[in-house]
Design an enzyme around this catalytic site. Structure first.
Site, PDB file in Angstrom:
ATOM      1  N   ASP A  36       0.827  -1.213   0.000  1.00  0.00           N
ATOM      2  CA  ASP A  36       0.000   0.000   0.000  1.00  0.00           C
ATOM      3  C   ASP A  36       0.861   1.263   0.000  1.00  0.00           C
ATOM      4  O   ASP A  36       0.368   2.350  -0.310  1.00  0.00           O
ATOM      5  CB  ASP A  36      -0.966   0.006   1.192  1.00  0.00           C
ATOM      6  CG  ASP A  36      -2.147  -0.947   0.971  1.00  0.00           C
ATOM      7  OD1 ASP A  36      -2.097  -1.719  -0.009  1.00  0.00           O
ATOM      8  OD2 ASP A  36      -3.095  -0.931   1.767  1.00  0.00           O
ATOM      9  N   ASP A 279     -10.517  33.554 -37.061  1.00  0.00           N
ATOM     10  CA  ASP A 279      -9.839  32.261 -37.150  1.00  0.00           C
ATOM     11  C   ASP A 279     -10.600  31.189 -36.381  1.00  0.00           C
ATOM     12  O   ASP A 279     -10.485  30.009 -36.659  1.00  0.00           O
ATOM     13  CB  ASP A 279      -8.415  32.386 -36.604  1.00  0.00           C
ATOM     14  CG  ASP A 279      -7.655  31.101 -36.819  1.00  0.00           C
ATOM     15  OD1 ASP A 279      -7.373  30.779 -37.984  1.00  0.00           O
ATOM     16  OD2 ASP A 279      -7.373  30.396 -35.830  1.00  0.00           O
ATOM     17  N   GLY A 414      -8.027  26.048 -38.841  1.00  0.00           N
ATOM     18  CA  GLY A 414      -9.093  26.387 -39.778  1.00  0.00           C
ATOM     19  C   GLY A 414      -8.834  26.072 -41.240  1.00  0.00           C
ATOM     20  O   GLY A 414      -9.474  25.205 -41.825  1.00  0.00           O
ATOM     21  N   LEU A 415      -7.837  26.731 -41.844  1.00  0.00           N
ATOM     22  CA  LEU A 415      -7.646  26.546 -43.280  1.00  0.00           C
ATOM     23  C   LEU A 415      -7.064  25.175 -43.597  1.00  0.00           C
ATOM     24  O   LEU A 415      -7.315  24.611 -44.640  1.00  0.00           O
ATOM     25  CB  LEU A 415      -6.766  27.655 -43.838  1.00  0.00           C
ATOM     26  CG  LEU A 415      -7.491  29.001 -43.900  1.00  0.00           C
ATOM     27  CD1 LEU A 415      -6.545  30.090 -44.363  1.00  0.00           C
ATOM     28  CD2 LEU A 415      -8.716  28.938 -44.810  1.00  0.00           C
TER      29      LEU A 415
END
Lengths: 514, 431
Positions: A36, A279, A414-415
């Site tokens: 433990d 964006d 994004g693009l």
């Protein structure tokens, strides 16, 4: 009996360790077998603490079981007191010791140590880590605070901050961020607990006017007790996200009788502008799945929907104690919350929903990786990476900035998303490549058609995809391919079509883009 | 409960450390339990699955010990006992069957399932042997089900592997021909080491060599009278006993760590099979020279440095022999969780006289001794490493010595580097 591949929470005594380790001058004597002690490495390795957790393990063995394990507990307790000279002690049992029923509380009491000794009853076969942390903190507060000890001329603009523990998800930085915020509002911080608090500090909790609860998972029972017995109201808003931070400021300002107007008038976070800048248009309607502890899931759902413009398509929590608010929040989004601590259920859900982003724990990171879905980590259970060297809160305005970056980073920009769609046959810029800003992570594995994927099962009466349709499907970018497959199969099943053709694929596309 | 130094009867008469007293201690142990062995065993046997029958603590332990290292879907899981099982409200056989069914459905590739006992399952006296026999019948011939205990009340860290391998020994039946391989190497080794060893054995003219465990469950070696076995790991007490019960004979040897250990290990096998000296030399000379070359630069950095071993894997004594004899390090205390005298006699004979040996642990007292010794390097577990670093000690995590291929000639340099790197790091950093 439950089959568990990974567990979201440890046992309740690990929760108790998180409290003891967060504090100073506190020692935990744990009746437990060897092994433990692994829990020490959570703190020394994952959190990189520079000292051992203040825990003494009795380390009983099989051969002791016929003999006197109670005596072993007493001698361990006595020598721990001798060696560490704590100001207060907590005592209890781990799962195995619970079965041998030695009553650590009674045994420790019989030693008549000259310090407060707080017994813990943490049922290991019923409860889990967060419950254990909350119960321990509550027992410590109850054991060390004296209701009615507040002087008449207490500062009405003072608070305690309750909840941060050792091994907490970004607790260190959240605390810094929220302390700064409160200080700017002119609110005095009386005690922070349990992180860095001494038992003597716990005794001073009643001197504050109110309590700021940062993590209900660990602090709510203690805060409720203080509310009832020490007339201290508590905050209910968790300041994660821009709007929630603003709500939190308004809430504490009201409790302290302060005008929050000037602070609220500032443009304190970059998130709103970043989210509105063009964006970010590509973030619109991204399908996200959210899973974690209740506090972070509730906050994430609000941020995802209202601050980043995502669609929350599924949410859930492993915190059964807080299932209700998560159910309500999901219902408000027209969803049914997934309340489970079974990793396999979560995996099946992610496979079924095919989200474009998973916001989860290290477990969901694992699932998402398997299924080829981007993922950001928002909640415990923690990993060494969740203790970054840099300042990286989740709470407050800086926390909102951190969240914007952390969640947007794993997504295709994004693009780039469009280019991949247009020139999908480019040999090095194709949909098997990872987002370019994430480096050459190697070819993406096609999400395994996991047995757990209900869409495939549901489509049984379909005899399948025509080869040219299957080929056409491969031209759909990978991050929406799962969704396209699922939609097309559903479309075909609903119409009793047996074979999916290229026609069916585009019919379904038209149908679902309405 | 600290016993005084055990006095040795023979004193100076025996070579090296073999007659030396051992400091035996009892107290808090900062060690893993035997379940941890699953972390490497589940990768070693590629069609085996390890199902721990235990508590949430067990699941959390394996995940914490392994979590940061495992990126593929693990071939282990925990069947978590809950209060309904304990209260007798649920039929534990039915529950276990349900869990096993769900598991095998999910992983049709699994051919060998281990039910692994834990502290709670031992304390409530869950009969996993009976359960495994029942499940084996149920899922035969697709899946075999075996059991062993990795509980912390009975096993320390690597003893889990010992229990697992011992469970495998009675299992493989003799082939139809009735012959077993003439040499079995017991103890999980990384695949690369196994391949290197196979080549060396072949060069020695020993083609009929098998490894326990094999990489696939169907390939476990048959054991019978006439089988001789070498131990590749020092912690295989029960496995050795089980092999001997099947009629196999142990070839006593030091362990294959470092050039010297590897040579002595192969030499013991060569002698047992009557391999000529010249064949032995031609099979091992090149490896020995490569090992010497690879360790030399690390020896420069480590010679004369003082090292302290906390108990962890039972590899401590062979490792101490290596660092002292091949790297010139000075041994302060060498702690081991358990000292198996018989298997370690060839190692102890090579250790410098006067080395402090300790068995078991009271971690607080041992930390006091370590601080008093002020060693240059401390080998310890993950719970102690960062706290000791913060106190100014250079440390080496002992678990890395278990998870890294360190055996054999071509890993001797890697092994030396594991000890050299913490010190090297300290010389580089200016912050």
């Amino acid at each position: 009996m439950q089959l568990t591949l990974w567990t979201y929470e440890g046992p309740p005594h690990v929760g108790a360790m998180r409290i003891a380790t967060a504090m100073k001058g506190m020692h935990y004597v744990l009746h437990a077998p060897q092994g433990d002690t692994y829990a020490d490495l959570l703190f020394t390795m994952i959190e990189r603490r520079d000292s051992r957790p203040p825990v003494t393990y009795t380390t009983f063995q099989a051969r002791d079981l016929g003999g006197d394990t109670a005596e072993l507990f007493k001698s361990s307790c006595a020598s721990a007191f001798e060696r560490f000279q704590p100001e207060a002690m907590i005592v209890g049992a781990s799962c195995t010791a619970e079965l041998i029923q030695d009553d650590p509380g009674g045994l420790a009491k019989a030693l008549a140590l000259p310090i407060p000794v707080i017994p813990l009853e943490l049922p290991s076969y019923q409860k889990k880590e967060n419950w254990g942390a909350a119960e321990t903190f509550y027992r410590i507060v109850r054991g060390l605070c004296h209701p009615g000890s507040r002087s008449a001329d207490f500062n009405p603009r003072s608070c305690n901050i309750l909840g941060p523990t050792a091994l907490g998800f970004r607790h260190r930085d959240d605390l810094t961020e929220i302390s700064r915020l409160l200080t700017r509002l002119g609110i005095a911080i009386n005690v922070v607990a349990p992180l860095d608090a001494r038992p003597s500090d716990i005794a001073r909790l009643p001197e504050a006017a109110f309590n700021v609860v940062l993590y209900p998972e660990t602090a709510e029972p203690a805060a409720r007790w203080l509310e009832k017995n020490c007339s201290q109201p508590m905050t209910t808003v968790i300041p994660i996200g821009v709007s929630a931070t603003r709500d939190f400021i308004a809430e504490v300002a009201k409790l302290a009788g302060i005008d929050a107007g000037p602070l609220l008038a500032e443009d304190a976070s970059r998130l709103p502008w970043y989210s509105r800048s063009v964006d970010s248009t590509y973030l619109t309607g991204k399908r996200v799945f959210i899973f974690g502890d209740a506090t972070h899931v509730l906050a994430a759902a609000r941020i995802a929907g209202k601050e980043l413009g995502f669609d929350v398509v599924g949410m859930g929590t492993y915190s059964r104690e807080f299932a209700r608010p998560v159910r309500e929040a999901a219902k408000a989004l027209g969803l049914e919350a997934l309340i489970t601590d079974d990793y396999l259920d979560v995996e099946a859900k992610v496979a079924e929903l095919q989200p474009e982003l998973v916001l989860g724990t290290q477990m969901e990171r694992h699932i998402a990786k398997r299924l080829g879905v981007p993922c950001a980590v928002i909640s415990a259970p923690v990993h060494v990476q969740d203790f970054p060297a840099r300042y990286s809160p989740q709470m407050g305005f800086e926390g909102a900035n951190v969240i914007f970056d952390t969640w947007v980073h794993p997504l295709m920009m994004g693009l780039e998303e469009h280019l991949i769609h247009m020139f999908r046959d480019d040999f090095e810029f194709n949909d098997k490549a990872a987002p370019s800003h994430l480096g050459h992570g190697g070819a993406k594995q096609e999400a395994k058609p996991a047995a757990a994927e209900p869409a495939r099962i549901e489509a049984k009466q379909l005899s399948g995809w025509a080869p040219d349709a299957e080929k056409e499907l491969q031209k759909v970018p990978f991050f929406v391919r799962g969704k396209a497959r699922r939609n097309t199969e559903r479309y075909a099943t609903e119409r009793g079509l047996h074979i999916i053709t290229v026609e069916t694929l585009y019919d379904a596309k038209a149908h679902y883009s309405r | 409960m600290n016993l005084p130094f055990r006095s040795a009867d023979q004193g100076q008469a025996l070579p090296g450390c073999s007659g030396q007293p051992v400091l035996k201690q009892r107290g808090q142990r900062e060690v893993f339990c035997g379940l941890t062995g699953i972390v490497w065993l589940h990768r070693k046997i590629q069609d085996a699955f390890f199902l721990v029958v235990g508590s949430r603590t067990c699941a959390h332990l394996i995940q914490s010990a392994a979590g940061v290292m495992i990126f593929a879907e693990p071939r282990f899981a925990t069947a978590i006992i809950d209060e309904r099982d304990l209260a007798g409200l649920a039929d534990i056989d039915v529950e276990l069957d349900g869990v096993v069914n769900r598991l095998l459905e999910r992983r049709p590739d699994i051919k060998l399932l281990f039910l692994v006992g834990s502290c709670p399952s031992e304390v409530i006296k869950l009969d996993l042997k009976r359960a495994s026999e029942r499940l084996s019948k149920l899922h035969s011939p697709r899946v075999r089900v075996l059991n062993y205990s990795g509980s912390g009340i009975e096993t320390t860290f690597t003893q889990g592997e010992d229990a697992c391998l011992a469970a495998l020994v009675p299992d493989p039946p003799l082939p139809a021909s009735g012959t077993a391989p003439s040499l079995v190497v017991a103890g999980a080794l990384s695949d690369v080491v196994e391949d290197q060893f196979t080549r060396i054995f072949r060069d020695l003219g020993l083609d009929d060599v098998a490894f326990l465990p094999a990489r696939r469950s169907s390939g476990m070696p048959a054991i019978g009278p006439g089988t001789r076995f070498l131990l590749a790991q020092p912690f295989l007490t029960e496995t050795a006993r089980a092999l001997e019960e099947r009629g196999a004979t142990h070839i006593a040897a030091p362990f294959p760590l470092g050039a010297e250990g590897t040579t002595a290990w192969f030499k013991a096998a060569a002698d047992a099979f009557g391999v000529s000296d010249s064949t032995f030399r031609s099979a091992t000379d090149a490896g020995r020279m490569r090992a010497a070359m690879a360790t030399a630069p690390h020896r420069e950095a480590l010679v004369g440095k003082r090292i302290f071993f906390f108990p962890d894997s039972q590899l401590e004594i062979p490792l101490a022999r290596f660092v002292s004899r091949e790297l010139g390090m000075e041994l302060t205390e060498v702690g081991t969780p358990y000292l198996h005298r018989q298997h370690l006699t060839p190692e102890l004979e090579l250790m410098p006289q006067g080395t402090v040996l300790s068995e078991g642990q009271d971690v607080e007292l041992q930390l006091d001794r370590c601080r008093a010794e002020k060693p240059d390097l401390v080998v310890c577990g993950l719970g102690l490493a960062n706290p000791l670093e913060a106190e100014g000690f250079a440390t080496k995590w002992s678990i890395e010595l278990v998870f890294t291929p360190i055996q054999g000639y071509d890993q001797a340099g890697d092994l030396a580097r594991l000890f050299a790197r913490p010190l090297d790091r300290r010389t580089r950093l200016e912050v």
